[in-house]
Design an enzyme around this catalytic site. Structure first.
Site, PDB file in Angstrom:
ATOM      1  N   ARG A  32      24.544  17.997   9.341  1.00  0.00           N
ATOM      2  CA  ARG A  32      23.919  18.374   8.065  1.00  0.00           C
ATOM      3  C   ARG A  32      24.718  17.780   6.925  1.00  0.00           C
ATOM      4  NH1 ARG A  32      25.295  23.205   4.937  1.00  0.00           N
ATOM      5  NH2 ARG A  32      23.715  23.611   3.328  1.00  0.00           N
ATOM      6  N   ARG A  73      23.998  27.093  -9.552  1.00  0.00           N
ATOM      7  CA  ARG A  73      25.354  26.915  -9.030  1.00  0.00           C
ATOM      8  C   ARG A  73      26.360  26.954 -10.166  1.00  0.00           C
ATOM      9  NH1 ARG A  73      25.770  25.176  -3.775  1.00  0.00           N
ATOM     10  NH2 ARG A  73      23.823  24.512  -2.810  1.00  0.00           N
ATOM     11  N   LYS A 217      13.806  26.479   4.353  1.00  0.00           N
ATOM     12  CA  LYS A 217      14.866  27.482   4.387  1.00  0.00           C
ATOM     13  C   LYS A 217      14.325  28.798   3.824  1.00  0.00           C
ATOM     14  CE  LYS A 217      18.879  25.951   2.967  1.00  0.00           C
ATOM     15  NZ  LYS A 217      19.886  25.250   2.117  1.00  0.00           N
ATOM     16  N   THR A 275      24.416  30.434   8.325  1.00  0.00           N
ATOM     17  CA  THR A 275      25.277  31.112   7.345  1.00  0.00           C
ATOM     18  C   THR A 275      26.221  32.141   7.979  1.00  0.00           C
ATOM     19  OG1 THR A 275      23.424  30.972   5.782  1.00  0.00           O
ATOM     20  CG2 THR A 275      25.406  32.088   5.046  1.00  0.00           C
TER      21      THR A 275
END
Length: 469
Positions: A32, A73, A217, A275
């Site tokens: 990834r 972010r 996702k 995760t």
């Protein structure tokens, strides 16, 4: 043969000339590349290095480019990490150069218009919590409620602001261009809210040539409300538990994971569980017992693939993390399980192809074949066979390396290669010869071969034969 696939995020800790080949040899099936970090040239070089290393090992590796998405972010911070202490003031707003524990930038240009005093802001998958105290121009003043170490460019979540940012950003467009340019096998779509988001990105793919598979996702509350349509529109699904655990109650995350995996299993779509699976191994050589249990339960849930993030991107023990994940997955796969019958096999399209895949799995169990061989031009046949979770190995035999790499997320599928002409002229003989040569089956063992008759069109899988390799 391990059936559960492993995806490893590459970064400073894992893309060097020694570690990257070692990761593949240890058990990584797909790599990834997180487009939210590093520059395009770095990702392009890393993808090329991964493919070269895989070729030396005689295999293909899947390349997944993860789009940044509309995710909020924080900006860069000094020395790449700062410690935020509870009770201290932190201003989020414009800043020249890297931020620090007193002031840092974000990717949200109009954050001040979204923030309201008294509202909470979550950083780094919710590990750090701020409360908004005041808004002054472009500056948002906060107090640190729950502190901790914050690295550069970590995720930020402001409840209620999700629908106020665009679903596809300029950064996504640049990352998608990168993915297409390097021939990525998969593109991860971050913060999907509806099936329309997937259709929008698919419309941006080139009409001709290789088209990457789209991985949706699931990490927003909105996506849960459109889950069935999202699964139908995507090529694969990722259970992104980090951000999902911020947007829904933590107590629901494990249940949602099981639900999403079950939905994907039921329609034969690959699903990745991601995760914090081995988060402690970012800094420690051994996982916690809870993490081992978490990985095993994801396998028992029926996930196709497991993903490592910081553990391999910036962690101190990337090889140990992959080895641990592989060992736990193999152990969990040894637990008795029932064979699945996906709903798609009963009521979906391509009824003949699904019936042939079903027959191959039934024959494999009834007569004890060593493997199910699937000569394929697109990867569709081995994916259908895998959906039944057979107890014997599934071997995809393909000429195109992109087809083999595109199966890197599919449970239980090993790959080998055969000449295109041989697959066209006699797919059954080509598959058995290739599988013997690659060591998947021993000469004389029974195999089931799922194929189309020579000369049939693309996707015309209509035959299963049981024979000796």
């Amino acid at each position: 043969m391990r059936r559960t696939r492993i995806v490893a995020t590459l970064g400073p800790a894992s893309r060097d000339a020694e570690t990257l080949p070692a990761l593949l040899e240890t058990g990584v099936d797909a790599v990834r590349l997180n487009a939210a970090h590093d520059v395009a040239a770095t990702h392009a070089a890393t993808a090329a290095a991964a493919r070269e290393a895989a070729a030396r090992l005689g295999r293909a590796v899947g390349v997944l480019v993860d789009l940044p998405g509309p995710k909020m972010r924080t900006g860069a911070v000094v020395d790449d990490e700062v410690e935020l202490e509870p009770g201290r003031r932190l201003v989020l707003g414009p800043v020249e150069g890297p931020g620090n524990a007193e002031r840092m930038a974000t990717t949200v240009a109009d954050l001040a218009a979204m923030a309201t005093p008294g509202e909470e802001i979550f950083l780094a998958d919710g590990a750090i919590v701020l409360t908004v105290t005041d808004v002054d121009g472009d500056d948002v003043g906060t107090e640190v409620l729950r502190g901790g170490a914050l690295r550069s460019r970590k995720g930020m979540f402001l409840p209620g602001a999700e629908h106020r940012v665009p679903s596809f950003t300029a950064a996504d467009a640049a990352a998608l261009e990168l993915a297409i340019g390097i021939g990525a096998d998969f593109v991860g779509l971050s913060f999907v809210r509806s099936a329309a988001d997937i259709r929008d990105v698919r419309s941006r793919l080139p009409r001709e040539g290789a088209r990457p598979q789209l991985v949706a996702k699931i990490e927003t509350r909105a996506a849960l409300g459109d889950l069935m349509a999202i699964v139908d529109a995507a090529d694969a699904i990722m259970v992104a538990r980090g951000d999902l655990g911020i947007q829904v109650e933590l107590a629901r995350v494990a249940l949602l994971q099981k639900e999403i995996v079950q939905v994907c299993n039921n329609v034969g779509k690959p699903v990745i569980t991601a995760t914090q699976l081995l988060e402690s191994m970012t800094r420690a050589p051994l996982p916690t017992r809870a993490e081992v249990t978490d990985v095993a339960n994801a396998v028992l849930d029926g996930t196709d693939a497991l993903m490592l993030s910081e553990e391999t991107a910036v962690g101190a023990y990337p090889l140990q993390a992959v080895r641990t994940m592989a060992d736990v997955a193999v152990a969990a796969e040894g637990w008795p399980r029932n064979r699945l019958t996906p709903a798609a096999a009963i009521s979906g399209t391509d009824a003949v192809a699904w019936a042939v895949a079903h027959a191959a799995v039934a024959a494999a169990e009834d007569v004890g074949v060593a493997a199910i061989l699937c000569p394929t031009r697109t990867g569709a046949t081995p994916r259908r066979v895998s959906a039944f979770r057979p107890r014997v190995p599934v071997v995809a035999v393909a000429h195109d390396p992109a087809v083999r790499a595109g199966l890197a997320l599919t449970w239980g599928v090993g790959c080998c290669t055969a000449a295109e002409r041989d697959l066209e002229n006699d797919p059954i003989d080509a598959a058995t010869t290739a599988a013997r040569g690659a060591g998947f089956v021993e000469p004389g063992r029974l195999v089931a071969v799922v194929a189309g008759a020579p000369g049939t069109g693309l996707g015309a899988t209509d035959t299963v034969r049981v024979l000796r390799a």
